[in-house]
Design a protein around this motif. Sequence first.
Motif, mmCIF file in Angstrom:
data_model
loop_
_atom_site.group_PDB
_atom_site.id
_atom_site.type_symbol
_atom_site.label_atom_id
_atom_site.label_comp_id
_atom_site.label_asym_id
_atom_site.label_seq_id
_atom_site.Cartn_x
_atom_site.Cartn_y
_atom_site.Cartn_z
ATOM 1 N N ARG A 326 0.743 -1.270 -0.052
ATOM 2 C CA ARG A 326 0.069 0.006 0.151
ATOM 3 C C ARG A 326 0.912 1.300 0.082
ATOM 4 O O ARG A 326 0.539 2.204 -0.667
ATOM 5 C CB ARG A 326 -1.075 0.012 1.229
ATOM 6 C CG ARG A 326 -1.966 -1.261 1.314
ATOM 7 C CD ARG A 326 -3.077 -1.211 2.307
ATOM 8 N NE ARG A 326 -4.018 -2.328 1.816
ATOM 9 C CZ ARG A 326 -5.221 -2.471 2.563
ATOM 10 N NH1 ARG A 326 -5.518 -1.317 3.415
ATOM 11 N NH2 ARG A 326 -6.031 -3.400 2.262
ATOM 12 N N LEU A 327 1.947 1.137 0.883
ATOM 13 C CA LEU A 327 2.834 2.285 0.786
ATOM 14 C C LEU A 327 3.379 2.661 -0.781
ATOM 15 O O LEU A 327 3.431 3.673 -1.332
ATOM 16 C CB LEU A 327 4.074 2.024 1.749
ATOM 17 C CG LEU A 327 3.451 2.311 3.265
ATOM 18 C CD1 LEU A 327 4.556 2.146 4.282
ATOM 19 C CD2 LEU A 327 2.981 3.667 3.704
ATOM 20 N N ALA A 333 1.401 7.248 -6.770
ATOM 21 C CA ALA A 333 0.012 7.083 -7.235
ATOM 22 C C ALA A 333 -0.189 7.911 -8.094
ATOM 23 O O ALA A 333 -1.125 7.851 -8.962
ATOM 24 C CB ALA A 333 -0.787 8.054 -6.102
ATOM 25 N N ALA A 334 0.750 8.845 -8.711
ATOM 26 C CA ALA A 334 0.435 9.589 -10.016
ATOM 27 C C ALA A 334 0.837 8.836 -11.229
ATOM 28 O O ALA A 334 0.344 8.931 -12.607
ATOM 29 C CB ALA A 334 1.301 10.860 -10.198
ATOM 30 N N ILE A 348 -7.001 2.933 -1.544
ATOM 31 C CA ILE A 348 -6.080 3.881 -2.303
ATOM 32 C C ILE A 348 -6.884 5.177 -2.547
ATOM 33 O O ILE A 348 -6.414 6.287 -2.476
ATOM 34 C CB ILE A 348 -5.463 3.174 -3.263
ATOM 35 C CG1 ILE A 348 -4.672 2.058 -3.038
ATOM 36 C CG2 ILE A 348 -4.577 4.392 -4.034
ATOM 37 C CD1 ILE A 348 -3.469 2.522 -2.121
ATOM 38 N N TYR A 349 -8.352 4.881 -2.983
ATOM 39 C CA TYR A 349 -8.874 6.302 -3.666
ATOM 40 C C TYR A 349 -9.230 6.887 -2.231
ATOM 41 O O TYR A 349 -9.140 8.190 -2.161
ATOM 42 C CB TYR A 349 -10.318 5.777 -4.348
ATOM 43 C CG TYR A 349 -11.179 6.831 -4.296
ATOM 44 C CD1 TYR A 349 -11.048 7.864 -5.705
ATOM 45 C CD2 TYR A 349 -12.185 7.212 -3.718
ATOM 46 C CE1 TYR A 349 -11.709 8.723 -5.793
ATOM 47 C CE2 TYR A 349 -13.200 8.045 -4.046
ATOM 48 C CZ TYR A 349 -12.949 8.802 -5.147
ATOM 49 O OH TYR A 349 -13.784 9.976 -5.413
ATOM 50 N N GLY A 350 -9.548 6.285 -1.115
ATOM 51 C CA GLY A 350 -9.958 6.902 0.079
ATOM 52 C C GLY A 350 -8.765 7.803 0.550
ATOM 53 O O GLY A 350 -9.054 8.969 1.079
ATOM 54 N N ILE A 356 -6.034 14.959 -0.664
ATOM 55 C CA ILE A 356 -6.513 16.260 -1.475
ATOM 56 C C ILE A 356 -7.154 17.199 -0.745
ATOM 57 O O ILE A 356 -7.220 18.278 -0.590
ATOM 58 C CB ILE A 356 -7.431 15.730 -2.672
ATOM 59 C CG1 ILE A 356 -6.203 14.958 -3.609
ATOM 60 C CG2 ILE A 356 -7.930 16.987 -3.536
ATOM 61 C CD1 ILE A 356 -7.136 14.244 -4.768
ATOM 62 N N ALA A 357 -8.172 16.731 0.178
ATOM 63 C CA ALA A 357 -8.931 17.536 1.097
ATOM 64 C C ALA A 357 -8.137 18.376 2.195
ATOM 65 O O ALA A 357 -8.355 19.676 2.183
ATOM 66 C CB ALA A 357 -9.953 16.666 1.702
#
Length: 362
Positions: A326-327, A333-334, A348-350, A356-357
């Motif tokens: 996961r790390l 991620a990009a 991953i989306y969460g 981003i928030a």
Amino acid sequence: MAVSKYNAPDRDRRRKTLRDLLKKAGGAISTEALHVDMVKAFGGFSVRTTRRDLEFLAGKPQFAVRVELPDRRRRYWKLGRGSLDLALTPPDAMTLTAILQHADRFGFRIESDQLVKLRNYAATEVWSRSERNMIAEGRITSGTRFMVLKPGDYNADHLITIQSAMEDDQSLKIVYRPRDSGGAETCLYYLKPLALSYQDSNVYLSAYVAEETWPEGQSPAHGSPRGKYSSNGPGQTCVLMLHRIEDVQTHLAEIPDPPGYDVHSIEVQKDLMTIHGEKDISLELRLSDNLQNRLSENPLTDEQVLIKTAQGWSLKCQVRDSQGLRLFLLSNAADIQVVAPASLRNYIYGVLKEAIAKYSQD
């Protein structure tokens, strides 16, 4: 008959010489033939001493092995599996130097006299037969592109005590600083040390806790969640951080290993590495050209399959869903889109959505 100079202080030299003779022989050789050469090296003494030395070498870790031959009147010996004469070429010394540097970076301390001698010997071999001292010039080094945290500050004597207890199959009494314990600064564990793991700048002890003692009124409620890297409760295995051990002593109580213990099992690895799920997952990723290039040279797994598609590159493999995976996905991620499984994709989306928030608040 033994001479006065041939006594206890010569014991290590005697046994080293016997190992050299066994190596030189290249095959089976009798006690009597070995004793003749020992007398040449040390002077006259009883063959009984040579027999005792050979019997010692035949024990752990089997520097010598007894050979059964038709001649029953004599005992024959050959070199065992535990013998090593240290002689490194400069290239080997360079490799060993880099290994020791890398180990030190990740928390393997080179502190004992023998390991310090080994490190110094390797450094000497690099430059003794070379035109320049490449180690002093910093030309032999190790590194990582990832941020490595400083190693936890553990007591080296504690590690030696634990290692010795594991060798001798002993139990331990440990004063420990638990994590997320609800206020208790320390607690006492009576445990059986089972395995050591060196990872992520720390040293971890996998152990079976037979009994634990907490300060009055601070014992965790039965069945309540425990903090990671502390006891999971009496009668269970757990993982402890070496730098959180305040004191460790051998303990007379005989605590057996738990039945079927395996440090590589999911049960133990969940405490060591943070494992999500009991089985490997079928991972499918969509990759950018940049990450495809990287993973084609440094595969995620040996069995991974990379396929060119209209959307870029597709990677499929079976892999354990771990904190490390996961790390890796988040740090790239990009360049990665998780296609499957849905649970990992949603995770991953969460996490990215939360990140981003946070950045959007400024």
